[in-house]
Design a protein around this motif. Structure first.
Motif, PDB file in Angstrom:
ATOM      1  N   LYS A  82     -16.566   7.569  17.363  1.00  0.00           N
ATOM      2  CA  LYS A  82     -15.759   7.089  18.498  1.00  0.00           C
ATOM      3  C   LYS A  82     -16.577   5.993  19.222  1.00  0.00           C
ATOM      4  N   ILE A  83     -17.758   6.067  19.311  1.00  0.00           N
ATOM      5  CA  ILE A  83     -18.587   4.995  20.246  1.00  0.00           C
ATOM      6  C   ILE A  83     -18.135   3.690  19.581  1.00  0.00           C
ATOM      7  N   MET A  84     -18.372   3.618  18.247  1.00  0.00           N
ATOM      8  CA  MET A  84     -18.382   2.413  17.477  1.00  0.00           C
ATOM      9  C   MET A  84     -16.976   1.954  17.397  1.00  0.00           C
ATOM     10  N   GLU A  85     -15.761   2.864  17.398  1.00  0.00           N
ATOM     11  CA  GLU A  85     -14.631   2.213  17.576  1.00  0.00           C
ATOM     12  C   GLU A  85     -14.203   1.610  19.066  1.00  0.00           C
ATOM     13  N   GLN A  86     -15.106   2.451  19.959  1.00  0.00           N
ATOM     14  CA  GLN A  86     -14.776   1.790  21.456  1.00  0.00           C
ATOM     15  C   GLN A  86     -15.702   0.284  21.505  1.00  0.00           C
ATOM     16  N   LEU A  87     -16.438   0.141  20.821  1.00  0.00           N
ATOM     17  CA  LEU A  87     -17.367  -1.173  20.925  1.00  0.00           C
ATOM     18  C   LEU A  87     -16.965  -2.290  19.865  1.00  0.00           C
ATOM     19  N   GLU A  88     -16.113  -1.597  19.064  1.00  0.00           N
ATOM     20  CA  GLU A  88     -15.460  -2.395  17.953  1.00  0.00           C
ATOM     21  C   GLU A  88     -16.426  -3.018  16.856  1.00  0.00           C
ATOM     22  N   MET A  89     -17.415  -1.835  16.537  1.00  0.00           N
ATOM     23  CA  MET A  89     -18.598  -2.160  15.682  1.00  0.00           C
ATOM     24  C   MET A  89     -18.578  -1.532  14.571  1.00  0.00           C
ATOM     25  N   ASP A  90     -19.124  -1.460  13.510  1.00  0.00           N
ATOM     26  CA  ASP A  90     -19.109  -0.842  12.222  1.00  0.00           C
ATOM     27  C   ASP A  90     -20.557  -0.766  11.690  1.00  0.00           C
ATOM     28  N   HIS A  91     -21.329   0.489  12.532  1.00  0.00           N
ATOM     29  CA  HIS A  91     -22.865   0.584  12.224  1.00  0.00           C
ATOM     30  C   HIS A  91     -22.642   2.073  11.754  1.00  0.00           C
ATOM     31  N   LYS A  92     -23.934   2.363  11.197  1.00  0.00           N
ATOM     32  CA  LYS A  92     -23.982   3.866  10.841  1.00  0.00           C
ATOM     33  C   LYS A  92     -25.153   4.168  11.461  1.00  0.00           C
ATOM     34  N   PRO A  93     -25.290   5.454  11.922  1.00  0.00           N
ATOM     35  CA  PRO A  93     -26.449   6.096  12.807  1.00  0.00           C
ATOM     36  C   PRO A  93     -27.788   5.560  12.125  1.00  0.00           C
ATOM     37  N   HIS A  94     -27.790   5.577  10.799  1.00  0.00           N
ATOM     38  CA  HIS A  94     -29.045   5.312  10.013  1.00  0.00           C
ATOM     39  C   HIS A  94     -29.626   3.916  10.309  1.00  0.00           C
ATOM     40  N   ASP A  95     -28.562   2.916  10.692  1.00  0.00           N
ATOM     41  CA  ASP A  95     -28.894   1.824  11.022  1.00  0.00           C
ATOM     42  C   ASP A  95     -29.945   1.433  11.944  1.00  0.00           C
ATOM     43  N   CYS A  96     -29.828   2.489  13.070  1.00  0.00           N
ATOM     44  CA  CYS A  96     -30.901   2.453  14.096  1.00  0.00           C
ATOM     45  C   CYS A  96     -32.367   2.371  13.746  1.00  0.00           C
ATOM     46  N   ARG A  97     -32.355   3.434  12.666  1.00  0.00           N
ATOM     47  CA  ARG A  97     -33.834   3.815  12.094  1.00  0.00           C
ATOM     48  C   ARG A  97     -34.275   2.543  11.246  1.00  0.00           C
ATOM     49  N   HIS A  98     -33.628   1.792  10.645  1.00  0.00           N
ATOM     50  CA  HIS A  98     -33.734   0.484   9.891  1.00  0.00           C
ATOM     51  C   HIS A  98     -34.320  -0.535  10.991  1.00  0.00           C
ATOM     52  N   THR A  99     -33.617  -0.602  12.163  1.00  0.00           N
ATOM     53  CA  THR A  99     -33.889  -1.549  13.106  1.00  0.00           C
ATOM     54  C   THR A  99     -35.032  -1.292  13.623  1.00  0.00           C
ATOM     55  N   PHE A 100     -35.560   0.055  13.952  1.00  0.00           N
ATOM     56  CA  PHE A 100     -36.476   0.264  14.284  1.00  0.00           C
ATOM     57  C   PHE A 100     -37.834  -0.014  13.185  1.00  0.00           C
ATOM     58  N   ALA A 101     -37.612   0.366  12.366  1.00  0.00           N
ATOM     59  CA  ALA A 101     -38.709   0.152  11.213  1.00  0.00           C
ATOM     60  C   ALA A 101     -38.802  -1.432  10.996  1.00  0.00           C
ATOM     61  N   THR A 102     -38.029  -2.100  11.221  1.00  0.00           N
ATOM     62  CA  THR A 102     -37.906  -3.783  11.065  1.00  0.00           C
ATOM     63  C   THR A 102     -38.796  -4.244  12.454  1.00  0.00           C
ATOM     64  N   LEU A 103     -38.176  -3.763  13.354  1.00  0.00           N
ATOM     65  CA  LEU A 103     -39.057  -4.104  14.624  1.00  0.00           C
ATOM     66  C   LEU A 103     -40.534  -3.769  14.523  1.00  0.00           C
ATOM     67  N   MET A 104     -40.856  -2.480  14.251  1.00  0.00           N
ATOM     68  CA  MET A 104     -42.093  -2.095  14.123  1.00  0.00           C
ATOM     69  C   MET A 104     -42.911  -2.988  13.243  1.00  0.00           C
ATOM     70  N   ASP A 105     -42.392  -3.224  11.926  1.00  0.00           N
ATOM     71  CA  ASP A 105     -43.104  -4.114  11.058  1.00  0.00           C
ATOM     72  C   ASP A 105     -43.347  -5.525  11.480  1.00  0.00           C
ATOM     73  N   ASN A 106     -42.106  -6.116  12.280  1.00  0.00           N
ATOM     74  CA  ASN A 106     -42.478  -7.473  12.748  1.00  0.00           C
ATOM     75  C   ASN A 106     -43.508  -7.463  13.695  1.00  0.00           C
ATOM     76  N   ALA A 107     -43.734  -6.240  14.416  1.00  0.00           N
ATOM     77  CA  ALA A 107     -44.780  -6.202  15.609  1.00  0.00           C
ATOM     78  C   ALA A 107     -46.120  -5.952  14.801  1.00  0.00           C
ATOM     79  N   GLY A 108     -46.283  -5.676  13.629  1.00  0.00           N
ATOM     80  CA  GLY A 108     -47.467  -5.450  13.060  1.00  0.00           C
ATOM     81  C   GLY A 108     -48.223  -4.002  13.175  1.00  0.00           C
ATOM     82  N   ALA A 109     -47.027  -3.201  13.335  1.00  0.00           N
ATOM     83  CA  ALA A 109     -47.493  -1.626  13.636  1.00  0.00           C
ATOM     84  C   ALA A 109     -47.786  -0.951  12.447  1.00  0.00           C
ATOM     85  N   ASN A 110     -48.880  -0.139  12.462  1.00  0.00           N
ATOM     86  CA  ASN A 110     -49.572   0.481  11.356  1.00  0.00           C
ATOM     87  C   ASN A 110     -48.675   1.408  10.795  1.00  0.00           C
ATOM     88  N   LYS A 111     -48.209   1.222   9.710  1.00  0.00           N
ATOM     89  CA  LYS A 111     -47.155   2.279   8.670  1.00  0.00           C
ATOM     90  C   LYS A 111     -47.732   3.484   8.668  1.00  0.00           C
TER      91      LYS A 111
END
Length: 111
Positions: A82-111
């Motif tokens: 419902k939120i995705m429809e209201q925002l006219e976006m097409d993301h899956k909840p797991h996209d947030c985890r992938h974004t987080f992982a990418t941001l942490m990797d770009n910041a040099g966080a220890n895996k």
């Protein structure tokens, strides 16, 4: 989820008793040995969101309309979509985890 790295299944399992707003962290996660009951910092940008959702009288942070633990299925189909429809976006909840992982990797966080 972008600020925590939680999986959708982890999010619906977060218990209010494991949230420590004053110390700006909570414990969560259950899928892997390394991720089970891990300390998750509460970023200042989401502190007020968690505080507003938290109800010490309820067991879980994310609850359904009957004030019970929300299932992943209900979270996805009745909330996320419902939120995705209201925002006219097409993301899956797991996209947030992938974004987080990418941001942490770009910041040099220890895996």
């Amino acid at each position: 989820m972008i600020y925590t790295g939680l999986r959708p299944g982890d999010l619906v399992e977060v218990k209010n008793e494991n949230i420590h707003l004053d110390k700006r962290y909570f414990r969560g996660g259950f899928k892997t040995e390394a991720g089970t009951n891990r300390v998750i910092p509460i970023h200042k940008k989401i502190h007020s969101l968690i505080e507003a959702r938290m109800d010490p009288k309820k067991e879980y942070l994310v609850i359904n309309h009957e004030n019970n633990k929300m299932s992943c299925y209900v979270y996805y189909h009745e909330k996320w979509k419902k939120i995705m429809e209201q925002l006219e976006m097409d993301h899956k909840p797991h996209d947030c985890r992938h974004t987080f992982a990418t941001l942490m990797d770009n910041a040099g966080a220890n895996k």
